[in-house]
Design a protein around this motif. Structure first.
Motif, PDB file in Angstrom:
ATOM      1  N   PRO A 355      -3.703  -3.276  -1.314  1.00 51.09           N
ATOM      2  CA  PRO A 355      -4.504  -3.879  -0.242  1.00 51.09           C
ATOM      3  C   PRO A 355      -3.905  -3.680   1.148  1.00 51.09           C
ATOM      4  O   PRO A 355      -4.627  -3.723   2.147  1.00 51.09           O
ATOM      5  CB  PRO A 355      -4.535  -5.370  -0.611  1.00 51.09           C
ATOM      6  CG  PRO A 355      -4.126  -5.435  -2.040  1.00 51.09           C
ATOM      7  CD  PRO A 355      -3.182  -4.300  -2.233  1.00 51.09           C
ATOM      8  N   ALA A 356      -2.586  -3.451   1.221  1.00 45.16           N
ATOM      9  CA  ALA A 356      -1.901  -3.376   2.508  1.00 45.16           C
ATOM     10  C   ALA A 356      -2.014  -2.004   3.169  1.00 45.16           C
ATOM     11  O   ALA A 356      -1.751  -1.883   4.369  1.00 45.16           O
ATOM     12  CB  ALA A 356      -0.427  -3.747   2.343  1.00 45.16           C
ATOM     13  N   ASP A 357      -2.383  -0.984   2.419  1.00 46.51           N
ATOM     14  CA  ASP A 357      -2.568   0.354   2.997  1.00 46.51           C
ATOM     15  C   ASP A 357      -3.676   1.054   2.227  1.00 46.51           C
ATOM     16  O   ASP A 357      -3.475   2.111   1.618  1.00 46.51           O
ATOM     17  CB  ASP A 357      -1.279   1.166   2.957  1.00 46.51           C
ATOM     18  CG  ASP A 357      -1.276   2.299   3.989  1.00 46.51           C
ATOM     19  OD1 ASP A 357      -2.357   2.581   4.552  1.00 46.51           O
ATOM     20  OD2 ASP A 357      -0.210   2.876   4.240  1.00 46.51           O
ATOM     21  N   ALA A 358      -4.855   0.469   2.286  1.00 46.88           N
ATOM     22  CA  ALA A 358      -5.983   0.957   1.495  1.00 46.88           C
ATOM     23  C   ALA A 358      -6.335   2.400   1.821  1.00 46.88           C
ATOM     24  O   ALA A 358      -6.729   3.165   0.942  1.00 46.88           O
ATOM     25  CB  ALA A 358      -7.198   0.050   1.706  1.00 46.88           C
ATOM     26  N   ALA A 359      -6.205   2.795   3.084  1.00 45.41           N
ATOM     27  CA  ALA A 359      -6.588   4.151   3.478  1.00 45.41           C
ATOM     28  C   ALA A 359      -5.804   5.201   2.705  1.00 45.41           C
ATOM     29  O   ALA A 359      -6.342   6.238   2.308  1.00 45.41           O
ATOM     30  CB  ALA A 359      -6.386   4.338   4.979  1.00 45.41           C
ATOM     31  N   SER A 360      -4.517   4.941   2.476  1.00 44.75           N
ATOM     32  CA  SER A 360      -3.675   5.895   1.763  1.00 44.75           C
ATOM     33  C   SER A 360      -4.205   6.169   0.362  1.00 44.75           C
ATOM     34  O   SER A 360      -4.367   7.328  -0.048  1.00 44.75           O
ATOM     35  CB  SER A 360      -2.244   5.361   1.684  1.00 44.75           C
ATOM     36  OG  SER A 360      -1.436   6.195   0.888  1.00 44.75           O
ATOM     37  N   PHE A 361      -4.496   5.108  -0.372  1.00 44.55           N
ATOM     38  CA  PHE A 361      -4.909   5.261  -1.756  1.00 44.55           C
ATOM     39  C   PHE A 361      -6.358   5.723  -1.875  1.00 44.55           C
ATOM     40  O   PHE A 361      -6.696   6.494  -2.778  1.00 44.55           O
ATOM     41  CB  PHE A 361      -4.686   3.952  -2.506  1.00 44.55           C
ATOM     42  CG  PHE A 361      -3.254   3.493  -2.477  1.00 44.55           C
ATOM     43  CD1 PHE A 361      -2.280   4.165  -3.195  1.00 44.55           C
ATOM     44  CD2 PHE A 361      -2.869   2.414  -1.695  1.00 44.55           C
ATOM     45  CE1 PHE A 361      -0.955   3.770  -3.153  1.00 44.55           C
ATOM     46  CE2 PHE A 361      -1.540   2.000  -1.637  1.00 44.55           C
ATOM     47  CZ  PHE A 361      -0.590   2.680  -2.374  1.00 44.55           C
ATOM     48  N   LEU A 362      -7.210   5.280  -0.963  1.00 48.13           N
ATOM     49  CA  LEU A 362      -8.606   5.720  -0.993  1.00 48.13           C
ATOM     50  C   LEU A 362      -8.717   7.209  -0.660  1.00 48.13           C
ATOM     51  O   LEU A 362      -9.543   7.918  -1.230  1.00 48.13           O
ATOM     52  CB  LEU A 362      -9.440   4.887  -0.019  1.00 48.13           C
ATOM     53  CG  LEU A 362      -9.714   3.449  -0.477  1.00 48.13           C
ATOM     54  CD1 LEU A 362     -10.257   2.618   0.680  1.00 48.13           C
ATOM     55  CD2 LEU A 362     -10.705   3.433  -1.650  1.00 48.13           C
TER      56      LEU A 362
END
Length: 377
Positions: A355-362
């Motif tokens: 949840p803290a760096d959603a852009a990375s995983f998405l």
């Protein structure tokens, strides 16, 4: 410069194939600290299996330098419990060459390998999608994106030698294999310990296709990437060459965008320069570059993310102008947040969880979705 210490194994913390983590009581504190009780790792195929009360020789340099990812000791010998000599067998590829722990393996492309004739003749990937990532942390997220499209697809992981060299170091790889999300690992270059060993990224990719039978291959370095804050001084720069290798061999190269909506360092906010530089200056033109469309996220999903990945939208739009020589493909993210939550291994990048760096995983999951849609059946 290496800092050595001698110690005694106080307890076994965990073990998995090829890897054991222990508690060690050192005879002398780690340089520059008061620490005498440390975590240490043994690669059991190289040094043997430590037991409680064994004497060990430990490299503590990472602890002395207070590193993050590498913040533990590395056992280099059990002087009173040396492992038995390995059985005689084929294989003369030397990995980690001329280090004290150089190891000899049977390469899939070795002349003594049963697969040598296959790789001697193979020169094409037949359009196989090849996802190339900078960070090892992208691996489970890419796999989640693939499975969101078709969980029956066979996925191989080609481990490059830019970071951790021993494949058993990766908890993610062990967990993904146990869960059936990865068919296998091919360690290339100086990296070792995979299900198959190969000399180069090129033969690693060919082995993934023609020996392992993968539908999709992910190429990435192991945990512990190196960066210096300079334009060209980081271990992920070779992703451009890895994309070129996939293109040369007739694969479908896919450049995963390393992204962040939480990294306070400007060079990594939005699209990291670790992606922008190799894609704009090293990779040939015409690579497929999946771009996550954050506007397709459900409101309930966005409410779980802090900060909202949409904060990078304006920055990313400007950065993408540098990548117009490639095929930029907008990827709908519907269902990918839930897919990421099904990961059998912990999702974490640079110490930040899902949840803290959603852009990375998405962004990584978007690359997986893109790859799955390109598989030729």
């Amino acid at each position: 410069m290496i800092h050595w210490r001698k110690g005694i194994v106080a307890a076994i913390r965990s073990t998995r194939p090829g890897y054991t983590e222990v508690e060690v009581e050192l005879d002398e504190a780690v340089p520059g600290t008061d620490a005498r009780s440390i975590r240490a790792v043994a690669y059991t195929d190289a040094v043997g299996q430590p037991q409680s009360h064994d004497t060990v020789i430990v490299n503590v340099s990472a602890l002395a330098k207070r590193l993050g990812t590498g913040g533990f000791g590395l056992i280099v010998a059990l002087p009173d419990a040396l492992p038995a000599d390995p059985p005689d067998g084929p294989g003369h590829l030397v990995k980690d060459r001329y280090s004290p722990l150089q190891t000899m393996v049977l390469g899939v492309d070795d002349q003594e390998s049963q697969h040598h004739s296959t790789l001697a003749e193979a020169d094409s990937l037949g359009g196989m999608p090849v996802v190339v990532a900078d960070l090892h942390s992208a691996l489970p997220a890419v796999a989640a994106g693939i499975r969101a499209v078709d969980p029956s697809l066979s996925v191989a992981y080609v481990l490059s030698d830019g970071a951790a060299l021993p494949a058993p170091f990766s908890q993610a790889v062990a967990g993904l294999k146990d869960a059936g999300w990865l068919k296998g690992v091919i360690s290339t270059g100086q990296a070792w310990g995979g299900d198959l060993e190969a000399v180069t990224i090129h033969t690693g990719l060919l082995a993934a296709k023609h020996v392992m039978g993968a539908d999709i291959t992910i190429v990435a370095q192991g945990p512990g990437n190196l960066g210096t804050g300079t334009k060209y001084g980081y271990s992920g720069l070779v992703t451009g060459e890895h994309l070129n290798a996939a293109a040369l061999l007739g694969g479908h190269p896919i450049g995963l965008l390393r992204m962040s909506n939480a990294d306070a360092r400007g060079r990594h906010f939005g699209i990291s320069h670790h992606s922008l530089t190799p894609l704009s200056e090293i990779a040939r033109s015409g690579m497929t570059v999946p771009v996550p469309d954050f506007s397709t996220l459900a409101e309930a999903e966005r409410a779980e993310m802090d900060p909202d990945p949409g904060v990078v939208a304006e920055t990313v739009a400007e950065q993408l102008h540098r990548l117009r020589v490639h095929d930029l493909v907008d990827i709908d993210l519907t269902g990918l947040w839930e897919a990421l939550r099904t990961s059998p291994v912990r999702l974490s990048t640079m110490g930040r969880k899902l949840p803290a760096d959603a852009a990375s995983f998405l962004a990584a999951a978007a690359a997986g979705r893109c790859a799955a849609g390109l598989v030729r059946r």
